[in-house]
Write a protein that holds these residues in place. Sequence first.
Motif, PDB file in Angstrom:
ATOM      1  N   LEU A 248      -6.217 -38.790 -66.086  1.00  0.00           N
ATOM      2  CA  LEU A 248      -5.332 -37.929 -65.308  1.00  0.00           C
ATOM      3  C   LEU A 248      -5.806 -37.861 -63.858  1.00  0.00           C
ATOM      4  CD1 LEU A 248      -4.600 -35.011 -67.804  1.00  0.00           C
ATOM      5  CD2 LEU A 248      -3.285 -37.097 -67.396  1.00  0.00           C
ATOM      6  N   HIS A 249      -7.117 -37.841 -63.679  1.00  0.00           N
ATOM      7  CA  HIS A 249      -7.661 -37.849 -62.317  1.00  0.00           C
ATOM      8  C   HIS A 249      -7.354 -39.169 -61.621  1.00  0.00           C
ATOM      9  CE1 HIS A 249      -9.843 -34.026 -62.464  1.00  0.00           C
ATOM     10  NE2 HIS A 249     -10.082 -34.315 -63.724  1.00  0.00           N
ATOM     11  N   GLN A 250      -7.386 -40.258 -62.377  1.00  0.00           N
ATOM     12  CA  GLN A 250      -7.050 -41.550 -61.792  1.00  0.00           C
ATOM     13  C   GLN A 250      -5.601 -41.552 -61.317  1.00  0.00           C
ATOM     14  OE1 GLN A 250      -7.037 -44.909 -64.458  1.00  0.00           O
ATOM     15  NE2 GLN A 250      -7.562 -46.329 -62.821  1.00  0.00           N
ATOM     16  N   MET A 251      -4.713 -40.958 -62.097  1.00  0.00           N
ATOM     17  CA  MET A 251      -3.308 -40.889 -61.705  1.00  0.00           C
ATOM     18  C   MET A 251      -3.119 -40.041 -60.450  1.00  0.00           C
ATOM     19  SD  MET A 251      -1.552 -40.379 -65.452  1.00  0.00           S
ATOM     20  CE  MET A 251       0.144 -40.428 -64.840  1.00  0.00           C
ATOM     21  N   LEU A 252      -4.003 -39.043 -60.268  1.00  0.00           N
ATOM     22  CA  LEU A 252      -3.896 -38.142 -59.126  1.00  0.00           C
ATOM     23  C   LEU A 252      -4.631 -38.644 -57.892  1.00  0.00           C
ATOM     24  CD1 LEU A 252      -4.503 -34.834 -61.101  1.00  0.00           C
ATOM     25  CD2 LEU A 252      -2.464 -35.290 -59.728  1.00  0.00           C
ATOM     26  N   ALA A 253      -5.288 -39.793 -58.005  1.00  0.00           N
ATOM     27  CA  ALA A 253      -6.219 -40.236 -56.962  1.00  0.00           C
ATOM     28  C   ALA A 253      -5.551 -40.413 -55.601  1.00  0.00           C
ATOM     29  CB  ALA A 253      -6.883 -41.544 -57.388  1.00  0.00           C
ATOM     30  N   GLY A 254      -4.269 -40.761 -55.582  1.00  0.00           N
ATOM     31  CA  GLY A 254      -3.607 -41.004 -54.310  1.00  0.00           C
ATOM     32  C   GLY A 254      -3.123 -39.752 -53.607  1.00  0.00           C
ATOM     33  N   MET A 255      -3.311 -38.579 -54.230  1.00  0.00           N
ATOM     34  CA  MET A 255      -2.850 -37.330 -53.638  1.00  0.00           C
ATOM     35  C   MET A 255      -3.999 -36.631 -52.920  1.00  0.00           C
ATOM     36  SD  MET A 255      -0.537 -35.976 -56.856  1.00  0.00           S
ATOM     37  CE  MET A 255       0.109 -34.574 -55.943  1.00  0.00           C
ATOM     38  N   ASP A 256      -3.673 -35.812 -51.918  1.00  0.00           N
ATOM     39  CA  ASP A 256      -4.722 -35.064 -51.242  1.00  0.00           C
ATOM     40  C   ASP A 256      -5.127 -33.861 -52.100  1.00  0.00           C
ATOM     41  OD1 ASP A 256      -2.776 -33.068 -50.882  1.00  0.00           O
ATOM     42  OD2 ASP A 256      -2.340 -33.695 -48.829  1.00  0.00           O
ATOM     43  N   GLU A 257      -6.186 -33.183 -51.661  1.00  0.00           N
ATOM     44  CA  GLU A 257      -6.742 -32.091 -52.471  1.00  0.00           C
ATOM     45  C   GLU A 257      -5.713 -30.991 -52.717  1.00  0.00           C
ATOM     46  OE1 GLU A 257     -10.525 -28.960 -52.425  1.00  0.00           O
ATOM     47  OE2 GLU A 257     -10.443 -30.630 -50.995  1.00  0.00           O
ATOM     48  N   ALA A 258      -4.957 -30.650 -51.700  1.00  0.00           N
ATOM     49  CA  ALA A 258      -3.944 -29.600 -51.856  1.00  0.00           C
ATOM     50  C   ALA A 258      -2.864 -30.028 -52.846  1.00  0.00           C
ATOM     51  CB  ALA A 258      -3.325 -29.266 -50.502  1.00  0.00           C
ATOM     52  N   GLY A 259      -2.463 -31.295 -52.772  1.00  0.00           N
ATOM     53  CA  GLY A 259      -1.452 -31.798 -53.694  1.00  0.00           C
ATOM     54  C   GLY A 259      -1.936 -31.798 -55.124  1.00  0.00           C
ATOM     55  N   ARG A 260      -3.202 -32.168 -55.337  1.00  0.00           N
ATOM     56  CA  ARG A 260      -3.761 -32.161 -56.694  1.00  0.00           C
ATOM     57  C   ARG A 260      -3.807 -30.736 -57.248  1.00  0.00           C
ATOM     58  NH1 ARG A 260      -7.198 -36.146 -54.377  1.00  0.00           N
ATOM     59  NH2 ARG A 260      -8.855 -34.624 -54.039  1.00  0.00           N
ATOM     60  N   ALA A 261      -4.253 -29.798 -56.418  1.00  0.00           N
ATOM     61  CA  ALA A 261      -4.344 -28.415 -56.868  1.00  0.00           C
ATOM     62  C   ALA A 261      -2.961 -27.870 -57.238  1.00  0.00           C
ATOM     63  CB  ALA A 261      -4.980 -27.545 -55.786  1.00  0.00           C
ATOM     64  N   ASP A 262      -1.958 -28.205 -56.433  1.00  0.00           N
ATOM     65  CA  ASP A 262      -0.615 -27.724 -56.709  1.00  0.00           C
ATOM     66  C   ASP A 262      -0.042 -28.371 -57.963  1.00  0.00           C
ATOM     67  OD1 ASP A 262       1.393 -25.918 -55.728  1.00  0.00           O
ATOM     68  OD2 ASP A 262       2.638 -27.672 -55.315  1.00  0.00           O
ATOM     69  N   THR A 263      -0.421 -29.623 -58.227  1.00  0.00           N
ATOM     70  CA  THR A 263       0.032 -30.311 -59.444  1.00  0.00           C
ATOM     71  C   THR A 263      -0.558 -29.649 -60.681  1.00  0.00           C
ATOM     72  OG1 THR A 263       0.279 -32.410 -58.270  1.00  0.00           O
ATOM     73  CG2 THR A 263       0.062 -32.512 -60.664  1.00  0.00           C
ATOM     74  N   TRP A 264      -1.847 -29.328 -60.640  1.00  0.00           N
ATOM     75  CA  TRP A 264      -2.463 -28.654 -61.789  1.00  0.00           C
ATOM     76  C   TRP A 264      -1.845 -27.271 -61.997  1.00  0.00           C
ATOM     77  CZ3 TRP A 264      -4.632 -31.256 -65.344  1.00  0.00           C
ATOM     78  CH2 TRP A 264      -5.412 -32.382 -65.064  1.00  0.00           C
ATOM     79  N   ARG A 265      -1.488 -26.618 -60.898  1.00  0.00           N
ATOM     80  CA  ARG A 265      -0.823 -25.314 -61.034  1.00  0.00           C
ATOM     81  C   ARG A 265       0.514 -25.465 -61.763  1.00  0.00           C
ATOM     82  NH1 ARG A 265       3.339 -23.606 -59.143  1.00  0.00           N
ATOM     83  NH2 ARG A 265       3.488 -25.298 -57.615  1.00  0.00           N
ATOM     84  N   GLU A 266       1.281 -26.492 -61.387  1.00  0.00           N
ATOM     85  CA  GLU A 266       2.570 -26.708 -62.050  1.00  0.00           C
ATOM     86  C   GLU A 266       2.374 -27.046 -63.529  1.00  0.00           C
ATOM     87  OE1 GLU A 266       6.530 -29.576 -61.949  1.00  0.00           O
ATOM     88  OE2 GLU A 266       5.177 -29.564 -60.200  1.00  0.00           O
ATOM     89  N   ILE A 267       1.358 -27.828 -63.822  1.00  0.00           N
ATOM     90  CA  ILE A 267       1.080 -28.177 -65.224  1.00  0.00           C
ATOM     91  C   ILE A 267       0.770 -26.918 -66.028  1.00  0.00           C
ATOM     92  CG2 ILE A 267      -0.618 -29.297 -66.730  1.00  0.00           C
ATOM     93  CD1 ILE A 267      -0.779 -31.542 -64.609  1.00  0.00           C
ATOM     94  N   GLU A 268      -0.077 -26.055 -65.467  1.00  0.00           N
ATOM     95  CA  GLU A 268      -0.409 -24.816 -66.186  1.00  0.00           C
ATOM     96  C   GLU A 268       0.832 -23.971 -66.420  1.00  0.00           C
ATOM     97  OE1 GLU A 268      -3.076 -20.777 -65.573  1.00  0.00           O
ATOM     98  OE2 GLU A 268      -3.750 -22.657 -64.634  1.00  0.00           O
ATOM     99  N   GLU A 269       1.676 -23.842 -65.412  1.00  0.00           N
ATOM    100  CA  GLU A 269       2.904 -23.058 -65.569  1.00  0.00           C
ATOM    101  C   GLU A 269       3.803 -23.658 -66.651  1.00  0.00           C
ATOM    102  OE1 GLU A 269       4.739 -22.808 -61.764  1.00  0.00           O
ATOM    103  OE2 GLU A 269       3.307 -21.327 -60.973  1.00  0.00           O
ATOM    104  N   ALA A 270       3.903 -24.994 -66.680  1.00  0.00           N
ATOM    105  CA  ALA A 270       4.755 -25.653 -67.672  1.00  0.00           C
ATOM    106  C   ALA A 270       4.213 -25.461 -69.084  1.00  0.00           C
ATOM    107  CB  ALA A 270       4.881 -27.140 -67.349  1.00  0.00           C
ATOM    108  N   LEU A 271       2.893 -25.471 -69.226  1.00  0.00           N
ATOM    109  CA  LEU A 271       2.290 -25.334 -70.554  1.00  0.00           C
ATOM    110  C   LEU A 271       2.303 -23.892 -71.057  1.00  0.00           C
ATOM    111  CD1 LEU A 271      -0.741 -27.805 -70.359  1.00  0.00           C
ATOM    112  CD2 LEU A 271       1.440 -28.133 -71.549  1.00  0.00           C
ATOM    113  N   GLN A 272       2.547 -22.953 -70.173  1.00  0.00           N
ATOM    114  CA  GLN A 272       2.578 -21.552 -70.608  1.00  0.00           C
ATOM    115  C   GLN A 272       3.688 -21.270 -71.610  1.00  0.00           C
ATOM    116  OE1 GLN A 272       2.720 -19.340 -66.949  1.00  0.00           O
ATOM    117  NE2 GLN A 272       0.506 -19.467 -66.608  1.00  0.00           N
TER     118      GLN A 272
END
Length: 293
Positions: A248-272
């Motif tokens: 999953l980190h490899q898939m996120l490698a092309g994003m900046d730190e802010a983009g990665r953090a926001d992606t994990w936030r969306e994942i957590e919201e979706a899994l709720q």
Amino acid sequence: MAETLAPVAPAAFDPDKFRQGTRAQWESAAEAWDRWGPLLSRWLGPATEAMLDMAGVGPGSRVLDIAAGAGEQTLTAARRAGPAGYVLATDISPAILRYAQAAARREGLRNVETQELDGERHDQLPAGSFDAAISRVGLIYFPDQQRALAGIRHALRPGGRFAAVVYSTPDRNAFFSVPVGIIRRRAQLPPPLPGQPGPFSLGAEGVLQRTLEQAGFRDVEVRRVDSPVRLPTAAECVRFERESFGALHQMLAGMDEAGRADTWREIEEALQQYETPEGFVGPCEMLVGAGTR
């Protein structure tokens, strides 16, 4: 061992690059995968027991464990095989095998050995030297599954059994497919190419059975095992995946730190959506397929 995703390629799949990436992922994630061992035992316990049953692992068995990872299922097999039995755990990552060997020593299991070996190279082992072979969430990630199965058949004695645990389809494994889908969309990654290894590569109806039969296994059977991922919260599931699912980190490698953090936030919201009064229950279904050499 589990959770390696096929790396995304814009035009063509490079199996050698994939193998290098897989090895690097598990060298990095080895400590976390070992640390999450108690969860793996609870989550994959029923599928593991079915795998060992279908492979015929019992007292005195000589067992080959392919893509063994940190060895949680290796120890289960070793306890079944007993002092008269033997388990060889192989993996592409030497770092993760060190955790498997250490765990065996802690439990006093002297019938376990480890060997660094690519999952497609078990033809290097002596022919007919094992009674049973197992692979828990490993076969799906081999670039050439038929080559891998040919090597496994080579290592099995005539009449020996091979059993593998794989994911079924994405719709039955939302705990994993939801994060993958979000990351692919946000990182603007293309879908896996046809025939490319990945978590759901053997999950469609009949595919696992046909794959084993094509490799020459007979008396093939496939069972479905409901395997929900149970944790206190969706946030804890995200922590598990962030720490342990290196791809999953490899898939996120092309994003900046802010983009990665926001992606994990969306994942957590979706899994709720999978939180219940009893805690997080992430949908997961495993297939266990087995055949005779």
